[in-house]
Design a protein around this motif. Structure first.
Motif, short mmCIF file in Angstrom:
data_model
loop_
_atom_site.label_atom_id
_atom_site.label_comp_id
_atom_site.label_asym_id
_atom_site.label_seq_id
_atom_site.Cartn_x
_atom_site.Cartn_y
_atom_site.Cartn_z
N VAL A 1 18.04 4.92 11.78
CA VAL A 1 18.18 3.77 10.87
C VAL A 1 18.63 4.29 9.51
CG1 VAL A 1 16.93 1.89 9.75
CG2 VAL A 1 16.39 2.51 12.09
N THR A 2 19.65 3.64 8.92
CA THR A 2 20.15 4.08 7.62
C THR A 2 19.63 3.22 6.47
OG1 THR A 2 22.13 2.74 7.88
CG2 THR A 2 22.27 5.06 8.56
N GLU A 3 19.18 2.01 6.79
CA GLU A 3 18.69 1.12 5.74
C GLU A 3 17.59 0.22 6.31
OE1 GLU A 3 20.54 -2.47 3.08
OE2 GLU A 3 21.80 -0.72 3.43
N LEU A 4 16.52 0.04 5.53
CA LEU A 4 15.41 -0.81 5.94
C LEU A 4 14.95 -1.62 4.74
CD1 LEU A 4 13.16 -1.57 8.04
CD2 LEU A 4 11.84 0.31 7.08
N GLU A 5 14.81 -2.93 4.93
CA GLU A 5 14.32 -3.81 3.85
C GLU A 5 13.19 -4.67 4.40
OE1 GLU A 5 16.04 -7.37 1.07
OE2 GLU A 5 17.34 -5.66 1.46
N ILE A 6 12.06 -4.66 3.69
CA ILE A 6 10.89 -5.43 4.11
C ILE A 6 10.42 -6.27 2.94
CG2 ILE A 6 8.49 -5.29 4.87
CD1 ILE A 6 9.17 -2.70 6.29
N THR A 7 10.17 -7.55 3.21
CA THR A 7 9.66 -8.46 2.18
C THR A 7 8.28 -8.94 2.62
OG1 THR A 7 11.90 -9.19 1.70
CG2 THR A 7 10.11 -10.57 0.90
N ASP B 1 0.84 -1.19 0.00
CA ASP B 1 0.00 0.00 0.00
C ASP B 1 0.88 1.25 0.00
OD1 ASP B 1 -2.16 1.70 0.23
OD2 ASP B 1 -2.33 1.43 2.40
N LEU B 2 0.50 2.24 -0.79
CA LEU B 2 1.28 3.48 -0.91
C LEU B 2 1.35 4.22 0.42
CD1 LEU B 2 2.82 5.25 -2.87
CD2 LEU B 2 0.71 6.41 -3.41
N ARG B 3 0.28 4.20 1.18
CA ARG B 3 0.30 4.86 2.50
C ARG B 3 1.29 4.19 3.44
NH1 ARG B 3 -5.77 4.40 3.83
NH2 ARG B 3 -5.51 2.81 2.27
N LYS B 4 1.33 2.86 3.38
CA LYS B 4 2.26 2.10 4.22
C LYS B 4 3.71 2.41 3.81
CE LYS B 4 2.86 -2.62 5.87
NZ LYS B 4 2.41 -4.01 5.72
N ARG C 1 13.03 -1.77 -0.23
CA ARG C 1 14.31 -1.46 0.42
C ARG C 1 14.44 0.06 0.44
NH1 ARG C 1 20.32 -2.75 -1.65
NH2 ARG C 1 21.37 -2.07 0.23
N ILE C 2 14.60 0.62 1.63
CA ILE C 2 14.73 2.06 1.80
C ILE C 2 16.10 2.32 2.40
CG2 ILE C 2 13.78 4.13 2.89
CD1 ILE C 2 11.12 2.54 3.12
N VAL C 3 16.89 3.18 1.71
CA VAL C 3 18.24 3.51 2.18
C VAL C 3 18.29 5.01 2.43
CG1 VAL C 3 20.69 3.46 1.61
CG2 VAL C 3 19.20 1.63 0.81
N LYS C 4 18.73 5.38 3.62
CA LYS C 4 18.81 6.79 4.01
C LYS C 4 20.15 7.36 3.55
CE LYS C 4 18.15 9.44 8.24
NZ LYS C 4 17.98 9.27 9.69
N GLY C 5 20.13 8.63 3.16
CA GLY C 5 21.38 9.28 2.79
C GLY C 5 21.43 9.67 1.33
N GLY C 6 20.30 10.04 0.75
CA GLY C 6 20.26 10.51 -0.63
C GLY C 6 20.05 9.42 -1.65
N ALA C 7 20.06 8.17 -1.24
CA ALA C 7 19.83 7.07 -2.19
C ALA C 7 18.35 6.98 -2.49
CB ALA C 7 20.33 5.76 -1.61
N PRO C 8 17.99 6.62 -3.71
CA PRO C 8 16.57 6.51 -4.05
C PRO C 8 15.90 5.32 -3.38
CG PRO C 8 17.93 5.75 -5.86
CD PRO C 8 18.86 6.30 -4.82
N VAL C 9 14.59 5.40 -3.30
CA VAL C 9 13.79 4.30 -2.75
C VAL C 9 13.70 3.22 -3.82
CG1 VAL C 9 11.52 3.63 -1.89
CG2 VAL C 9 12.49 5.85 -1.28
N TYR C 10 13.95 1.98 -3.46
CA TYR C 10 13.95 0.85 -4.38
C TYR C 10 12.74 -0.01 -4.09
CZ TYR C 10 15.34 -3.79 -6.04
OH TYR C 10 15.37 -5.02 -6.63
N ASP D 1 8.96 7.83 6.01
CA ASP D 1 8.98 8.85 7.07
C ASP D 1 9.66 8.33 8.32
OD1 ASP D 1 7.66 10.61 5.40
OD2 ASP D 1 5.67 10.24 6.28
N LEU D 2 9.40 7.09 8.72
CA LEU D 2 10.04 6.50 9.90
C LEU D 2 11.55 6.41 9.73
CD1 LEU D 2 7.56 3.64 10.86
CD2 LEU D 2 8.04 5.72 12.15
N VAL D 3 12.01 6.00 8.55
CA VAL D 3 13.45 5.90 8.31
C VAL D 3 14.09 7.28 8.32
CG1 VAL D 3 15.19 5.29 6.58
CG2 VAL D 3 13.34 3.72 7.07
N SER D 4 13.45 8.26 7.70
CA SER D 4 14.04 9.60 7.65
C SER D 4 14.10 10.27 9.03
CB SER D 4 13.28 10.48 6.67
OG SER D 4 11.97 10.71 7.12
N GLU D 5 13.18 9.93 9.93
CA GLU D 5 13.15 10.54 11.26
C GLU D 5 13.95 9.77 12.30
OE1 GLU D 5 9.00 10.81 12.13
OE2 GLU D 5 8.62 12.29 10.56
N SER D 6 14.47 8.62 11.94
CA SER D 6 15.19 7.80 12.92
C SER D 6 16.67 7.72 12.58
CB SER D 6 14.59 6.40 12.96
OG SER D 6 14.88 5.72 11.75
#
Length: 157
Positions: A18-24, A2-5, A31-40, A11-16
């Motif tokens: 955490v530099t990298e988060l991957e959910i399957t 879901d787009l909202r999810k 996969r969300i990587v903090k630090g200017g990297a695009p969302v994959y 938002d949670l990654v950018s405010e915390s």
């Protein structure tokens, strides 16, 4: 996913811290990587998206260019006579049912408004009528073949 999810996760990654988060999940992998990297976002592997392309449309300009250069055979690219074209996308049928005789054959004289074939679209059988009076010179489509909007079906003279 879901787009909202997905937005909440970003938002949670950018405010915390955490530099990298991957959910399957069943729908796919994020996969969300903090630090200017695009969302994959990886699309699900179980249901690939396919599209049908009409080969006649891209080839027509090339054939016209080849004819203008003199490299192609102009007589083969443009059949003589008027054409009856498909008014919709669907499946072409020459007869009203599998055991019936075709509506028209090569050489059949048709009148304007006479049914020449059926195109099935969305489970609806649409009778296609001749737009002029003449004789069927050539049938350009096989029975049961998928047709595109504007595709020539018959040559009539």
């Amino acid at each position: 996913m879901d787009l909202r999810k997905l937005k909440t996760l970003v938002d949670l990654v950018s405010e915390s811290n955490v530099t990298e988060l991957e959910i399957t999940e069943a729908e796919g992998k994020v996969r969300i990587v903090k630090g200017g990297a695009p969302v994959y976002v990886q699309a699900p592997m179980a249901a690939p998206v396919t599209t049908l392309a009409a080969p006649a449309a891209p080839l027509a300009p090339q054939a016209a260019a080849a004819s203008a250069d003199g490299a192609g055979a102009p007589a083969a690219s443009a059949p003589a006579g008027a054409t009856i074209t498909a008014p919709m996308v669907g499946t072409f049928y020459r007869a009203p049912n599998p055991t019936a005789e075709p509506f028209v054959e090569v050489g059949t004289q048709v009148k304007e408004g006479q049914t020449v074939c059926i195109i099935e679209a969305m489970k609806i059988l649409n009778e296609i009528e001749a737009d002029r009076t003449g004789a069927i010179k050539q049938v350009l489509v096989e029975n049961g073949q998928a047709v595109e909007y504007g595709q020539p079906l018959f040559i009539i003279e």
